[in-house]
Scaffold this motif. Structure first.
Motif, PDB file in Angstrom:
ATOM      1  N   ARG A 283       0.831  -1.201   0.000  1.00 28.45           N
ATOM      2  CA  ARG A 283       0.000   0.000   0.000  1.00 28.45           C
ATOM      3  C   ARG A 283       0.874   1.263   0.000  1.00 28.45           C
ATOM      4  N   ARG A 284       1.989   1.222   0.712  1.00 31.48           N
ATOM      5  CA  ARG A 284       2.878   2.379   0.755  1.00 31.48           C
ATOM      6  C   ARG A 284       3.525   2.628  -0.612  1.00 31.48           C
ATOM      7  N   ILE A 285       3.870   1.559  -1.347  1.00 32.44           N
ATOM      8  CA  ILE A 285       4.536   1.702  -2.638  1.00 32.44           C
ATOM      9  C   ILE A 285       3.558   2.036  -3.755  1.00 32.44           C
ATOM     10  N   THR A 286       2.365   1.420  -3.741  1.00 30.49           N
ATOM     11  CA  THR A 286       1.430   1.560  -4.866  1.00 30.49           C
ATOM     12  C   THR A 286       0.187   2.373  -4.543  1.00 30.49           C
ATOM     13  N   GLY A 287      -0.166   2.467  -3.253  1.00 31.35           N
ATOM     14  CA  GLY A 287      -1.414   3.117  -2.869  1.00 31.35           C
ATOM     15  C   GLY A 287      -2.584   2.162  -2.772  1.00 31.35           C
ATOM     16  N   PHE A 288      -2.368   0.854  -2.989  1.00 30.28           N
ATOM     17  CA  PHE A 288      -3.446  -0.132  -3.001  1.00 30.28           C
ATOM     18  C   PHE A 288      -3.049  -1.370  -2.200  1.00 30.28           C
ATOM     19  N   SER A 289      -4.065  -2.112  -1.753  1.00 36.35           N
ATOM     20  CA  SER A 289      -3.808  -3.409  -1.138  1.00 36.35           C
ATOM     21  C   SER A 289      -3.341  -4.385  -2.224  1.00 36.35           C
ATOM     22  N   PRO A 290      -2.673  -5.497  -1.848  1.00 35.26           N
ATOM     23  CA  PRO A 290      -2.221  -6.447  -2.872  1.00 35.26           C
ATOM     24  C   PRO A 290      -3.349  -6.970  -3.756  1.00 35.26           C
ATOM     25  N   THR A 291      -4.519  -7.283  -3.173  1.00 36.42           N
ATOM     26  CA  THR A 291      -5.622  -7.821  -3.955  1.00 36.42           C
ATOM     27  C   THR A 291      -6.146  -6.796  -4.953  1.00 36.42           C
ATOM     28  N   GLU A 292      -6.351  -5.544  -4.488  1.00 35.71           N
ATOM     29  CA  GLU A 292      -6.851  -4.521  -5.408  1.00 35.71           C
ATOM     30  C   GLU A 292      -5.798  -4.191  -6.462  1.00 35.71           C
TER      31      GLU A 292
END
Length: 310
Positions: A283-292
């Protein structure tokens, strides 16, 4: 993150969903080319995005970028591109303007947008090599996008002029013409062809080596401050970025092999303490949870950069 000082304008919400655009069979609108031999070890890759023949709505012209340990040069033709950020009245867009822009390492994911289709080009450099080649202050450009002339000396003006006029077919030649001899003098020829994943790890390994050298004569606290001043963030933060990038590659390999996703197992395999630690890092790197992130990676047009890179 800072772009050029212009008035922020309305734009789509940065997390708005949009399906992948239809492409004609065999048509390539994005490309990633590795560096020519004379610049290997400095230049990682050249990324091209050409949307002129795609029918894109506003949300499909968003682009998501991950946090990154690299320094990039960006320029555009026929497209007015800028960053999307929260504003007092909703999301707002700040266009970069003309010319070539340099961005330092990015500690957070970012989103760009363009009101029209066009062409965009990104040259990705190892941070330490970019520092040596261009005399950059890495801490000063971290998490920022600035006109390259404001971050480098006047001796590079011919390069920026030639680069701004180049496209995906000629950019590598421009960079090689202007930088190969300088890079050879600084670093010597590197004929290996490491993967993009290995190049990111190489930068962090170099930082760890520097920390070890400095640790012989300085206290751990002083070494940590020196690493952060040199690179823009702590060594621990760099390791987190590289570990999360490794997770992306491992997940992609499992997907392409038709294997089921087990996030808990992937987390442990890639060096996270547990699944919750992995989720926080992604989430810190992409802004999203792994599933999303996995869903958007497959389905969303704005994730073209992730699909090209990973």
């Amino acid at each position: 993150m800072a772009a050029s000082p212009v008035t922020a304008l309305p734009c789509p919400a940065p997390f708005e969903r949009a399906p992948r655009a239809l492409r004609a069979a065999g048509a390539a609108h994005e490309s990633l080319d590795l560096a020519p031999a004379s610049l290997q070890g400095a230049l990682l890759a050249l990324v091209t995005r050409d949307t002129r023949t795609l029918l894109l709505d506003d949300a499909q012209r968003l682009t998501h970028f991950p946090a990154s340990p690299f320094v990039t040069l960006s320029w555009f033709r026929g497209a007015d591109v800028g960053l999307v950020a929260p504003g007092p009245h909703g999301p707002a867009w700040s266009p970069f303007g003309p010319g070539v822009f340099v961005s330092g390492t990015q500690s957070h994911p970012s989103v760009s947008w363009a009101p029209t289709t066009g062409c965009g080009y990104v040259a990705c450099f190892n941070a330490d090599a970019a520092q040596a080649l261009f005399g950059l202050d890495l801490a000063a450009i971290q998490d920022r996008f600035v006109p390259v002339g404001a971050a480098t000396g006047p001796e590079f003006a011919p390069l920026w002029e030639a680069l701004a006029a180049s496209d995906g077919a000629t950019a590598a030649g421009v960079l090689e013409t202007h930088l190969a001899r300088r890079w050879q003098g600084l670093q010597g020829r590197d004929t290996r062809r490491p993967s993009l994943q290995q190049l990111g790890r190489h930068w962090v390994e170099r930082l760890a080596w520097k920390a070890g050298q400095w640790g012989r004569v300085h206290s751990p606290r002083h070494v940590e401050r020196r690493i952060k001043s040199f690179s823009g963030r702590s060594l621990r933060e760099w390791h987190s970025i590289v570990r999360t990038e490794g997770l992306f590659f491992a997940a992609r390999e499992r997907h392409e092999a038709g294997l089921p996703f087990d996030w808990a197992t992937l987390a442990l395999d890639e060096g996270f303490t547990d699944q919750a630690h992995m989720i926080r890092s992604v989430r810190r790197i992409t802004g999203f949870s792994p599933t999303e992130f996995a869903q958007r990676f497959e389905q969303d047009e704005s994730f073209w950069m992730y699909r090209l890179w990973v």
